[in-house]
Design an enzyme around this catalytic site. Structure first.
Site, PDB file in Angstrom:
ATOM      1  N   GLY A 218       0.831  -1.194   0.000  1.00  0.00           N
ATOM      2  CA  GLY A 218       0.000   0.000   0.000  1.00  0.00           C
ATOM      3  C   GLY A 218       0.866   1.245   0.000  1.00  0.00           C
ATOM      4  O   GLY A 218       0.386   2.352   0.182  1.00  0.00           O
ATOM      5  N   TYR A 302      -8.818   3.358 -13.561  1.00  0.00           N
ATOM      6  CA  TYR A 302      -8.756   3.989 -12.239  1.00  0.00           C
ATOM      7  C   TYR A 302      -8.681   5.506 -12.297  1.00  0.00           C
ATOM      8  O   TYR A 302      -8.536   6.140 -11.267  1.00  0.00           O
ATOM      9  CB  TYR A 302      -7.486   3.545 -11.493  1.00  0.00           C
ATOM     10  CG  TYR A 302      -7.256   2.075 -11.359  1.00  0.00           C
ATOM     11  CD1 TYR A 302      -8.205   1.260 -10.739  1.00  0.00           C
ATOM     12  CD2 TYR A 302      -6.081   1.500 -11.801  1.00  0.00           C
ATOM     13  CE1 TYR A 302      -7.968  -0.091 -10.589  1.00  0.00           C
ATOM     14  CE2 TYR A 302      -5.842   0.143 -11.650  1.00  0.00           C
ATOM     15  CZ  TYR A 302      -6.791  -0.646 -11.047  1.00  0.00           C
ATOM     16  OH  TYR A 302      -6.553  -1.974 -10.889  1.00  0.00           O
ATOM     17  N   CYS A 328     -11.140   1.066 -30.901  1.00  0.00           N
ATOM     18  CA  CYS A 328     -12.509   1.526 -31.103  1.00  0.00           C
ATOM     19  C   CYS A 328     -13.300   1.480 -29.814  1.00  0.00           C
ATOM     20  O   CYS A 328     -14.129   0.606 -29.583  1.00  0.00           O
ATOM     21  CB  CYS A 328     -13.145   0.710 -32.218  1.00  0.00           C
ATOM     22  SG  CYS A 328     -12.245   0.970 -33.745  1.00  0.00           S
ATOM     23  N   TYR A 356       1.375  -2.602 -12.922  1.00  0.00           N
ATOM     24  CA  TYR A 356      -0.015  -2.762 -13.378  1.00  0.00           C
ATOM     25  C   TYR A 356      -0.257  -2.158 -14.760  1.00  0.00           C
ATOM     26  O   TYR A 356      -1.331  -1.628 -15.031  1.00  0.00           O
ATOM     27  CB  TYR A 356      -1.002  -2.191 -12.338  1.00  0.00           C
ATOM     28  CG  TYR A 356      -0.743  -2.749 -10.976  1.00  0.00           C
ATOM     29  CD1 TYR A 356      -1.066  -4.066 -10.676  1.00  0.00           C
ATOM     30  CD2 TYR A 356      -0.115  -1.988  -9.991  1.00  0.00           C
ATOM     31  CE1 TYR A 356      -0.795  -4.607  -9.442  1.00  0.00           C
ATOM     32  CE2 TYR A 356       0.173  -2.521  -8.748  1.00  0.00           C
ATOM     33  CZ  TYR A 356      -0.174  -3.835  -8.474  1.00  0.00           C
ATOM     34  OH  TYR A 356       0.114  -4.366  -7.253  1.00  0.00           O
TER      35      TYR A 356
END
Ligand SMILES: *Cc1c(COP(=O)(O)O)cnc(C)c1O
Length: 408
Positions: A218, A302, A328, A356
């Site tokens: 984190g 996100y 597209c 990520y």
């Protein structure tokens, strides 16, 4: 890395391409471990899912890291990279008992995050040591406010269910050797993290045979100017003191474990893409690159802000652009972003593209996933080829769809 070096990579390996700088990964690893130099036993398990290229896993191994895995395939990848199963912790969420048993059979450290599997696993395998993932229900509310929350999270076993955990442990006579939390992006500042750690220490007191306490991850890295970055040095100072005190009270030198992904690899990565089209509309100027959310989905998924620079024209006059892709779908990387003047054919770099990004890439629009390059000791090494048309067709099965011939 210099713009010239990056442009050469885009030329030699073609765009779009991911580039990772091993030096930055090494620096981040050392920052983290030296922040905890006052703790006797520290273990950093790299979270494979952030960037799972086997050469990156091997690099982590040379640094002394273990692995944090969330699927049996990540475990297999780790083993293929040369890790021993004991160096791998398996921390899945919502997977089958069978998958957990398979990881245990290989010899991985198992981490269980729900009561149902805990009871089933403990009943069948009371002798295999298990770590328990706790949900401390802590999240940052405002700046330093601490609020108890996230009761709806699907991760971990609630601290309110400790009595039930203890009942299962007693009934099955299983061996709990670790306590774990991973609060993900909820925790933004050190005080909140430390507060959650206290909850973990409280929980740990219930178990007599612990070998380690795993504080998950984190940690924040800055994506844009003004972003919060975890002050790892200050955090290390403070948590080390508390951890050492805890071990003294507990009567055993435990291992302090972490499982960072983003912190180790995010800033090491850049994504290079070429501008195909500059398109003026009535409201903006679009720069359309040879990519889309098939290669880098974080901005769309996100709302993440990846800084973008035009490395082909770094000194150009700045203008406002909407940087979009070629698939597209609406695939906006950045809106109304100030970038030095873009011409068709220019190479843009997206910063913080280590974590990520490639690992979330897909074949949407039947496009190839890009190549990956590792910049190591001043040289560019290809660590994954760009896909080819064979990869697109590979698992597809063409069945006979001709109309049946009717006999006259
Ligand atoms: C994803 C994940 C991590 C890594 O998180 P970062 O934010 O990338 O550091 C660590 N532990 C577990 C269990 C995870 O699922």
């Amino acid at each position: 890395m210099t713009n010239t070096q990056l442009l050469k990579i885009a030329k030699d390996f073609e765009s779009p391409v991911y580039v990772y700088n091993s030096e930055i990964i090494t620096q981040q690893y050392k920052r983290l471990t030296s922040a905890f130099s006052k703790v006797e036993k520290v273990k950093v398990n790299y979270a494979v899912k952030a960037l799972s290229n086997i050469s990156i896993l091997k690099l982590m191994k040379t640094l002394g890291a273990g692995l944090d895995t969330v699927s049996i395939q990540e475990v297999q990848l780790g083993i293929a990279a040369g890790y021993k199963a004991e160096q791998i912790i398996f921390t899945p969420n919502g997977v089958s008992l069978e998958e957990i048993e398979n990881a245990a059979k290989l010899g991985c450290q198992i981490n269980i995050d729900n009561l149902s599997i805990l009871e089933q696993f403990g009943t069948k395998h009371p002798n295999i040591p298990v770590c328990i993932r706790i949900n401390p229900h802590v999240m940052a509310g405002g700046n330093t406010n601490i609020s108890v929350g996230h009761i709806d999270s699907k991760f971990g076993i609630s601290i309110h269910q400790i009595p039930h955990i203890l009942r299962i442990v007693e009934n099955t006579n299983m061996n709990i050797n670790g306590i774990h939390m991973h609060t993900g992006s909820d925790i933004l500042d050190i005080d909140v993290f430390l507060y959650a750690s206290e909850i973990l220490f409280e929980t740990a007191k219930n178990f007599k045979n612990l070998d380690f306490i795993d504080f998950g991850s984190g940690f924040k890295v800055p994506y844009k100017p003004g972003d919060i970055e975890t002050n790892i040095e200050e955090f290390g100072e403070k948590l080390s003191v508390r951890f050492n005190e805890f071990c003294k009270d507990y009567g055993k030198e435990l291992i302090l474990a972490f499982e960072p992904g983003k912190f180790l690899v995010s800033e090491a990565g850049q994504f290079l893409a070429k501008v195909n089209v500059v398109k003026q509309t009535t409201s903006t100027v679009f720069a359309q690159i040879d990519s889309g959310f098939n290669h880098l989905i974080r901005p769309m998924l996100y709302g993440s802000q990846h800084e973008i620079e035009n490395i082909s024209n770094p000194k150009g006059r700045e203008r406002f652009y909407s940087v979009v892709g070629y698939i597209c779908e609406t695939d906006t990387f950045a809106n109304n972003r100030r970038i030095s003047e873009i011409n068709e054919g220019d190479i843009l770099t997206f910063k913080n593209a280590g974590a990520y990004c490639y690992s979330m890439a897909s074949n949407y629009n039947s496009r190839y996933r890009p190549a990956e390059v590792l910049w190591h000791n001043g040289e560019a090494h290809l660590i994954r080829k760009r896909e080819t048309f064979d990869d697109i067709l590979n698992n597809q099965i063409q069945i006979d769809l001709e109309p049946k011939k009717v006999k006259a």
